[in-house]
Structures are given as structure tokens and as C-alpha cells.
Design a protein around this motif. Structure first.
Motif, PDB file in Angstrom:
ATOM      1  N   GLY A 183       0.809  -1.209   0.000  1.00  0.00           N
ATOM      2  CA  GLY A 183       0.000   0.000   0.000  1.00  0.00           C
ATOM      3  C   GLY A 183       0.844   1.262   0.000  1.00  0.00           C
ATOM      4  O   GLY A 183       2.034   1.241   0.309  1.00  0.00           O
ATOM      5  N   THR A 184       0.207   2.353  -0.361  1.00  0.00           N
ATOM      6  CA  THR A 184       0.833   3.671  -0.317  1.00  0.00           C
ATOM      7  C   THR A 184      -0.156   4.623   0.356  1.00  0.00           C
ATOM      8  O   THR A 184      -1.305   4.254   0.618  1.00  0.00           O
ATOM      9  CB  THR A 184       1.137   4.202  -1.733  1.00  0.00           C
ATOM     10  N   THR A 185       0.280   5.842   0.576  1.00  0.00           N
ATOM     11  CA  THR A 185      -0.640   6.818   1.142  1.00  0.00           C
ATOM     12  C   THR A 185      -1.824   7.044   0.198  1.00  0.00           C
ATOM     13  O   THR A 185      -2.952   7.239   0.658  1.00  0.00           O
ATOM     14  CB  THR A 185       0.078   8.158   1.438  1.00  0.00           C
ATOM     15  N   ASP A 186      -1.597   6.988  -1.119  1.00  0.00           N
ATOM     16  CA  ASP A 186      -2.691   7.149  -2.076  1.00  0.00           C
ATOM     17  C   ASP A 186      -3.676   5.992  -2.006  1.00  0.00           C
ATOM     18  O   ASP A 186      -4.889   6.200  -1.998  1.00  0.00           O
ATOM     19  CB  ASP A 186      -2.154   7.260  -3.510  1.00  0.00           C
ATOM     20  N   SER A 187      -3.166   4.741  -1.963  1.00  0.00           N
ATOM     21  CA  SER A 187      -4.092   3.602  -1.915  1.00  0.00           C
ATOM     22  C   SER A 187      -4.874   3.604  -0.607  1.00  0.00           C
ATOM     23  O   SER A 187      -6.056   3.278  -0.577  1.00  0.00           O
ATOM     24  CB  SER A 187      -3.359   2.275  -2.109  1.00  0.00           C
ATOM     25  N   GLU A 188      -4.236   4.005   0.474  1.00  0.00           N
ATOM     26  CA  GLU A 188      -4.920   4.085   1.762  1.00  0.00           C
ATOM     27  C   GLU A 188      -5.938   5.212   1.799  1.00  0.00           C
ATOM     28  O   GLU A 188      -6.922   5.137   2.526  1.00  0.00           O
ATOM     29  CB  GLU A 188      -3.912   4.247   2.904  1.00  0.00           C
ATOM     30  N   ALA A 189      -5.725   6.243   0.980  1.00  0.00           N
ATOM     31  CA  ALA A 189      -6.688   7.344   0.897  1.00  0.00           C
ATOM     32  C   ALA A 189      -7.856   6.992  -0.024  1.00  0.00           C
ATOM     33  O   ALA A 189      -8.785   7.779  -0.173  1.00  0.00           O
ATOM     34  CB  ALA A 189      -5.989   8.612   0.403  1.00  0.00           C
ATOM     35  N   GLY A 190      -7.788   5.807  -0.643  1.00  0.00           N
ATOM     36  CA  GLY A 190      -8.861   5.385  -1.539  1.00  0.00           C
ATOM     37  C   GLY A 190      -8.736   5.935  -2.943  1.00  0.00           C
ATOM     38  O   GLY A 190      -9.665   5.827  -3.740  1.00  0.00           O
ATOM     39  N   LYS A 191      -7.570   6.528  -3.260  1.00  0.00           N
ATOM     40  CA  LYS A 191      -7.351   7.078  -4.599  1.00  0.00           C
ATOM     41  C   LYS A 191      -7.263   5.919  -5.590  1.00  0.00           C
ATOM     42  O   LYS A 191      -6.434   5.027  -5.442  1.00  0.00           O
ATOM     43  CB  LYS A 191      -6.071   7.902  -4.632  1.00  0.00           C
ATOM     44  N   LEU A 192      -8.128   5.944  -6.582  1.00  0.00           N
ATOM     45  CA  LEU A 192      -8.162   4.870  -7.564  1.00  0.00           C
ATOM     46  C   LEU A 192      -7.065   5.054  -8.598  1.00  0.00           C
ATOM     47  O   LEU A 192      -6.631   6.176  -8.867  1.00  0.00           O
ATOM     48  CB  LEU A 192      -9.533   4.837  -8.237  1.00  0.00           C
TER      49      LEU A 192
END
Length: 144
Positions: free
Chosen positions: A9-18
Motif C-alpha cells: 500500500g501507499t498513502t494514495d491507496s490508503e486514501a482510496g485514490k483509484l
């Protein structure tokens, strides 16, 4: 030999950014290559840990503990996976190296792990046969 390519995971994937359309297209092409080669068993992306649940066993023999997400340490979180069956560790590495950067922007990280079969865990032939029967029933129920 089965291997799981674990996308971290990354901060983007954890933020729900598709993922971008370009990345989705690249992953689709990659999955088509895996399927054409006959090595793809499955794979998917995972929702952020904010919608996840963690169950832990803090004490031997004790009750499990249920904790709702989100969970910290994005670099330790799994954002997706691809499951492949190949002839060798080297072939698994070759396929993993061909995967597009799973998050784009140079943030991607893939962990490659061999999946144990029941034969790797025990030499108890009675248990192995029971497990094989169970797996066969599961496969038949999927087809029904």
C-alpha cells in the motif's frame, strides 16, 4: 509452484485514490500476458484499511480481538495481489519484474512470496488426502 505478488500500500491507496486509466490499462495488458502464458490463478486490488477489520489473538488460547481499520504504517499494508503458478522461483521473479509500477509515480513495491501447499506443511498422508478432498469440493461448488 505458486507465488503471490503482494502489492504494498501507499498513502494514495490508503486514501482510496483509484488508479489512473493508464495504469488500469497497463495492468490489464499484464494480466492478459499472464493468462496467455497459463500462469495466472487470480488477483485483485484491495479496499483501503479504513474499511478493513483486523482480528488478532493476543493471548494463547484467549479470545480473538476485533479491531476496525484504518491501520497505520501504509508501507506494511497490502493493496492488492496477483497469484501465479510457475515452474520456478526464477520464473516468478521474471513475471514480477514485468508488472507495471502498481501505483504509478514510482511509489510501487511488490513483495513476492511462495504459497505453501498442504504437502509443504505436513507429511501426514491422511490429512493431505482430507485437504485435497475439501479443495475438490470447493472447486466443484464454484462450478455449480
Amino acid at each position: 509452484m505458486r507465488f503471490m505478488m503482494i502489492v504494498k500500500g501507499t498513502t494514495d491507496s490508503e486514501a482510496g485514490k483509484l488508479p489512473s486509466k493508464e495504469l488500469i490499462d497497463a495492468m490489464h495488458r499484464y494480466n492478459e500476458e499472464l493468462a496467455k502464458a497459463g500462469v495466472l490463478l487470480g488477483g485483485d486490488g484491495l479496499a483501503p484499511t479504513s474499511s478493513g477489520i483486523r482480528i488478532s489473538y493476543p493471548e494463547p488460547g484467549g479470545k480473538p480481538k476485533v479491531v476496525d481499520g484504518p491501520f497505520t504504517e501504509a508501507k506494511e499494508i497490502i493493496a492488492g495481489y496477483t497469484l501465479i503458478e510457475v515452474k520456478s522461483r526464477e520464473e516468478a521473479i521474471e513475471w514480477a519484474l514485468r508488472m507495471p509500477d502498481p501505483h504509478g509515480f514510482g511509489q510501487g513495491e511488490i513483495e513476492l512470496r511462495q504459497v505453501y501447499g498442504i504437502e509443504d506443511l505436513t507429511d501426514d498422508m491422511e490429512f493431505i488426502e482430507k485437504e485435497n478432498v475439501l479443495r475438490q469440493r470447493i472447486e466443484e461448488s464454484r462450478k455449480a
